[in-house]
Enzyme design. Structure first.
Site, PDB file in Angstrom:
ATOM      1  N   HIS A  36       0.844  -1.190   0.000  1.00 55.81           N
ATOM      2  CA  HIS A  36       0.000   0.000   0.000  1.00 55.81           C
ATOM      3  C   HIS A  36       0.876   1.236   0.000  1.00 55.81           C
ATOM      4  CE1 HIS A  36      -3.209   2.806   1.073  1.00 55.81           C
ATOM      5  NE2 HIS A  36      -4.023   1.861   0.687  1.00 55.81           N
TER       6      HIS A  36
ATOM      7  N   ASP B 112      -7.980  -5.224  -0.135  1.00 62.14           N
ATOM      8  CA  ASP B 112      -8.442  -6.128  -1.203  1.00 62.14           C
ATOM      9  C   ASP B 112      -8.090  -7.581  -0.939  1.00 62.14           C
ATOM     10  OD1 ASP B 112      -7.548  -3.439  -3.266  1.00 62.14           O
ATOM     11  OD2 ASP B 112      -9.578  -4.171  -2.955  1.00 62.14           O
TER      12      ASP B 112
HETATM   13  C1  SDX Z   1      -6.207  -0.042  -3.047  1.00 62.21           C
HETATM   14  O1  SDX Z   1      -4.425   4.478  -2.136  1.00 62.21           O
HETATM   15  C2  SDX Z   1      -5.356   3.861  -1.542  1.00 62.21           C
HETATM   16  O2  SDX Z   1      -5.771   4.228  -0.467  1.00 62.21           O
HETATM   17  C3  SDX Z   1      -5.901   2.662  -2.273  1.00 62.21           C
HETATM   18  C4  SDX Z   1      -6.934   1.831  -1.526  1.00 62.21           C
HETATM   19  C5  SDX Z   1      -8.227   2.605  -1.294  1.00 62.21           C
HETATM   20  O3  SDX Z   1      -8.945   2.270  -0.335  1.00 62.21           O
HETATM   21  O4  SDX Z   1      -8.538   3.495  -2.127  1.00 62.21           O
HETATM   22  O5  SDX Z   1      -6.413   1.425  -0.285  1.00 62.21           O
HETATM   23  C6  SDX Z   1      -7.337   0.588  -2.311  1.00 62.21           C
HETATM   24  O6  SDX Z   1      -5.990   0.291  -4.184  1.00 62.21           O
HETATM   25  C7  SDX Z   1      -5.321  -1.021  -2.324  1.00 62.21           C
HETATM   26  C8  SDX Z   1      -4.128  -1.533  -3.195  1.00 62.21           C
HETATM   27  C9  SDX Z   1      -4.636  -2.640  -4.108  1.00 62.21           C
HETATM   28  N1  SDX Z   1      -3.560  -3.037  -5.053  1.00 62.21           N
HETATM   29  C10 SDX Z   1      -2.914  -4.219  -4.947  1.00 62.21           C
HETATM   30  O7  SDX Z   1      -3.076  -5.009  -4.020  1.00 62.21           O
HETATM   31  C11 SDX Z   1      -1.928  -4.474  -6.090  1.00 62.21           C
HETATM   32  C12 SDX Z   1      -0.616  -5.028  -5.513  1.00 62.21           C
HETATM   33  N2  SDX Z   1       0.055  -3.925  -4.769  1.00 62.21           N
HETATM   34  C13 SDX Z   1       1.012  -3.138  -5.502  1.00 62.21           C
HETATM   35  O8  SDX Z   1       0.826  -3.000  -6.871  1.00 62.21           O
HETATM   36  C14 SDX Z   1       1.466  -1.884  -4.744  1.00 62.21           C
HETATM   37  O9  SDX Z   1       1.747  -2.286  -3.467  1.00 62.21           O
HETATM   38  C15 SDX Z   1       0.551  -0.665  -4.709  1.00 62.21           C
HETATM   39  C16 SDX Z   1       0.116  -0.244  -6.055  1.00 62.21           C
HETATM   40  C17 SDX Z   1      -0.646  -0.941  -3.862  1.00 62.21           C
HETATM   41  C18 SDX Z   1       1.328   0.476  -4.050  1.00 62.21           C
HETATM   42  O10 SDX Z   1       2.328   0.800  -4.929  1.00 62.21           O
HETATM   43  P1  SDX Z   1       3.451   1.916  -4.587  1.00 62.21           P
HETATM   44  O11 SDX Z   1       3.106   2.655  -3.364  1.00 62.21           O
HETATM   45  O12 SDX Z   1       3.715   2.697  -5.839  1.00 62.21           O
HETATM   46  O13 SDX Z   1       4.697   1.065  -4.216  1.00 62.21           O
HETATM   47  P2  SDX Z   1       5.691   0.400  -5.237  1.00 62.21           P
HETATM   48  O14 SDX Z   1       4.936  -0.253  -6.364  1.00 62.21           O
HETATM   49  O15 SDX Z   1       6.735   1.407  -5.585  1.00 62.21           O
HETATM   50  O16 SDX Z   1       6.304  -0.783  -4.329  1.00 62.21           O
HETATM   51  C19 SDX Z   1       7.439  -0.557  -3.520  1.00 62.21           C
HETATM   52  C20 SDX Z   1       8.286  -1.810  -3.729  1.00 62.21           C
HETATM   53  C21 SDX Z   1       8.593  -2.093  -5.208  1.00 62.21           C
HETATM   54  O17 SDX Z   1       9.827  -2.784  -5.262  1.00 62.21           O
HETATM   55  P3  SDX Z   1      11.185  -1.881  -5.601  1.00 62.21           P
HETATM   56  O18 SDX Z   1      10.889  -1.131  -6.908  1.00 62.21           O
HETATM   57  O19 SDX Z   1      11.372  -0.946  -4.423  1.00 62.21           O
HETATM   58  O20 SDX Z   1      12.279  -2.910  -5.750  1.00 62.21           O
HETATM   59  O21 SDX Z   1       7.549  -2.977  -3.255  1.00 62.21           O
HETATM   60  C22 SDX Z   1       7.316  -3.849  -4.361  1.00 62.21           C
HETATM   61  C23 SDX Z   1       7.509  -3.053  -5.641  1.00 62.21           C
HETATM   62  O22 SDX Z   1       7.926  -3.894  -6.701  1.00 62.21           O
HETATM   63  N3  SDX Z   1       5.923  -4.291  -4.238  1.00 62.21           N
HETATM   64  C24 SDX Z   1       5.511  -5.557  -4.339  1.00 62.21           C
HETATM   65  C25 SDX Z   1       4.127  -5.513  -4.125  1.00 62.21           C
HETATM   66  N4  SDX Z   1       3.724  -4.243  -3.907  1.00 62.21           N
HETATM   67  C26 SDX Z   1       4.845  -3.493  -3.987  1.00 62.21           C
HETATM   68  N5  SDX Z   1       6.182  -6.709  -4.582  1.00 62.21           N
HETATM   69  C27 SDX Z   1       5.438  -7.829  -4.608  1.00 62.21           C
HETATM   70  N6  SDX Z   1       4.088  -7.888  -4.411  1.00 62.21           N
HETATM   71  C28 SDX Z   1       3.405  -6.740  -4.170  1.00 62.21           C
HETATM   72  N7  SDX Z   1       2.072  -6.783  -3.964  1.00 62.21           N
END
Ligand code: SDX
Length: 425
Positions: free
Chosen positions: A302, A360
């Site tokens: 998140h 989720d």
């Molecule tokens: C919602 O914003 C809100 O409030 C949203 C929400 C709401 O109520 O409106 O809470 C609802 O959208 C919840 C999120 C649902 N999405 C998912 O579950 C999809 C999987 N999660 C990721 O795609 C990610 O964690 C996000 C999109 C939720 C957050 O992305 P960020 O903040 O841009 O973080 P990032 O992608 O830069 O991740 C940081 C690191 C990265 O690695 P590095 O580039 O630092 O090496 O963590 C890794 C990412 O690759 N990472 C994951 C991961 N989520 C982040 N690695 C594996 N699995 C994951 N799920």
């Protein structure tokens, strides 16, 4: 603390600081460009506040979520979705009379114009319900052109809250080739959703209290979440003074993305994939750690919560209860989800990147157990988020300092060059 200093090219600039009611600190850069010629850059707006707001407070480190000051845990345990909708939109918990009137208005505006049914016929059965939902909401502005903003505002808010569930249920019925079931004035908001989705003309449908309560809880937990992607979209579109329906339709489209609201559908598909792969969840934890795999554990991570998502905690606890009440003694998908969470939370990779289950991760398991089809999961998210979107849109429109959203950029393309005639290229 009332100011911050930036030193740029040896010159010092003093910028005002805004401190929120929860001691959050915002450096106000409104005058930065006019004073220094510089702007800030913030990929994904991770560190940028787009507004001041009185609606929802999140503390990502402490796992705190409050709607208008009320902790999500209290609202989940003691309130109902219609009351939470009133709280978010109007700012205070309603009196008994106010709630009664609000529910009456929601009940008596739940029908959509009969002509709108023709739009459903234009979509192929395979159309994703989120595509249908955003198109239908956008078309509401054709039926309710926003003539006088102040006069129609309450009515348009009621229309949207009352009709979105009807549109959602109709899009589901259309996708399975069944006749539409009309809203029923004697049913509660959530019972009416279930009735319109699951009853059929040929058989009496008894709305189960367990399902009604489970859906009500899910909608409360999704009702608002400060400046997330879809809410920021609603504010962005509304900032040009586009009408409420057009702004909400844009928010529905933003929510449909798999990184945002679309994740709940992806979570259940991921769990089913793992189940079909011998429930080998450790393999998928390892895959998520391998950057080249491009695989992410959906429902994990998140932007704000760098500790547990309080909504996921509540949903995890209620998943056990709802499944028991539904007589589902063993749900392999729930087992896999719990095992995934257990392994991930002990794994260095997830700990270092602060990846925890988000809202989720468990919601899909409950929707699945309730018999709601996967394709409708994000529609359920939209039904829950609607009062939050509306509240944020109204706050933005009524803010005295409201300005059209128009971010800047840093250009990194070609510098000036002369046009080359085609025979010289
Ligand atoms: C919602 O914003 C809100 O409030 C949203 C929400 C709401 O109520 O409106 O809470 C609802 O959208 C919840 C999120 C649902 N999405 C998912 O579950 C999809 C999987 N999660 C990721 O795609 C990610 O964690 C996000 C999109 C939720 C957050 O992305 P960020 O903040 O841009 O973080 P990032 O992608 O830069 O991740 C940081 C690191 C990265 O690695 P590095 O580039 O630092 O090496 O963590 C890794 C990412 O690759 N990472 C994951 C991961 N989520 C982040 N690695 C594996 N699995 C994951 N799920």
């Amino acid at each position: 603390m009332n100011s911050a200093k930036i030193i740029l090219d040896g010159k010092e600039y003093e910028l005002p600081v805004t401190v929120g009611s929860e001691e959050e600190i915002g450096i106000d850069i409104t005058k930065l460009r006019s004073q220094s010629g510089a702007i800030t850059l913030d990929n994904g707006y991770a560190n940028t506040g787009s507004c001041i707001s009185q609606i929802t407070f999140i503390d990502g480190e402490k796992g705190i979520l409050r709607y208008r000051g009320y902790p999500i845990e209290e609202l989940a345990a003691k309130s109902r979705f219609t009351e939470v909708s009133y709280l978010l939109v109007f700012g205070q918990l309603p009196s008994k009379k106010e709630l009664e009137n609000f529910k009456h208005d929601l009940t008596h505006h739940s029908l959509i114009h009969e002509d709108m049914k023709k739009f459903f016929e234009g979509f192929p059965p395979s159309a994703h319900p989120m595509t249908v939902l955003s198109s239908m909401v956008n078309s509401l502005s054709a039926y309710y052109p926003e003539s006088e903003y102040e006069k129609d505002q309450y009515l348009n808010i009621i229309r949207l809250l009352a009709k979105l569930k009807t549109i959602a249920a109709f899009s589901y019925k259309k996708s399975i080739g069944q006749a539409y079931v009309y809203p029923h004035n004697d049913l509660s908001y959530c019972a009416d959703i279930l009735n319109m989705m699951f009853s059929v003309q040929s058989a009496l449908y008894e709305v189960s209290k367990v399902l009604e309560d489970a859906l009500d809880l899910l909608l409360i937990l999704h009702a608002d979440h400060e400046q997330n992607c879809s809410t920021s979209t609603v504010r962005m579109v509304g900032s040009s003074e586009a009408n409420l329906f057009a702004s909400i339709a844009a928010g529905i489209n933003a929510l449909s993305g798999p990184l945002h609201g679309g994740a709940n559908q992806k979570v259940i598909q991921m769990l089913q994939m793992i189940k079909n792969d011998g429930s080998n969840y450790k393999k998928y934890v390892d895959l998520a750690k391998d950057k080249d795999s491009k695989f992410k554990l959906m429902g994990f991570g998140h932007r704000v919560y760098k500790n547990f998502d309080p909504r996921a905690k509540i949903l995890k606890a209620s998943a056990d209860r709802v499944l028991n009440e539904l007589g589902i003694s063993h749900d392999p998908l729930l087992e896999i989800a719990k095992n995934l969470e257990e392994v991930a939370l002990k794994d260095e990779f997830f700990i270092e990147k602060k990846l925890y289950p988000n809202v989720d991760f468990y919601s899909g398991i409950i929707y699945h157990a309730m018999g709601i089809p996967t394709s409708m999961f994000t529609v359920m998210f939209a039904l829950g988020r609607l009062p939050g979107w509306i509240a944020q849109w109204v706050e933005m429109r009524e803010y005295s300092g409201a300005k059209i959203y128009r971010p800047r950029q840093i250009y990194v393309g070609e510098t000036e060059r002369a046009y080359v005639p085609i025979d010289k290229r």
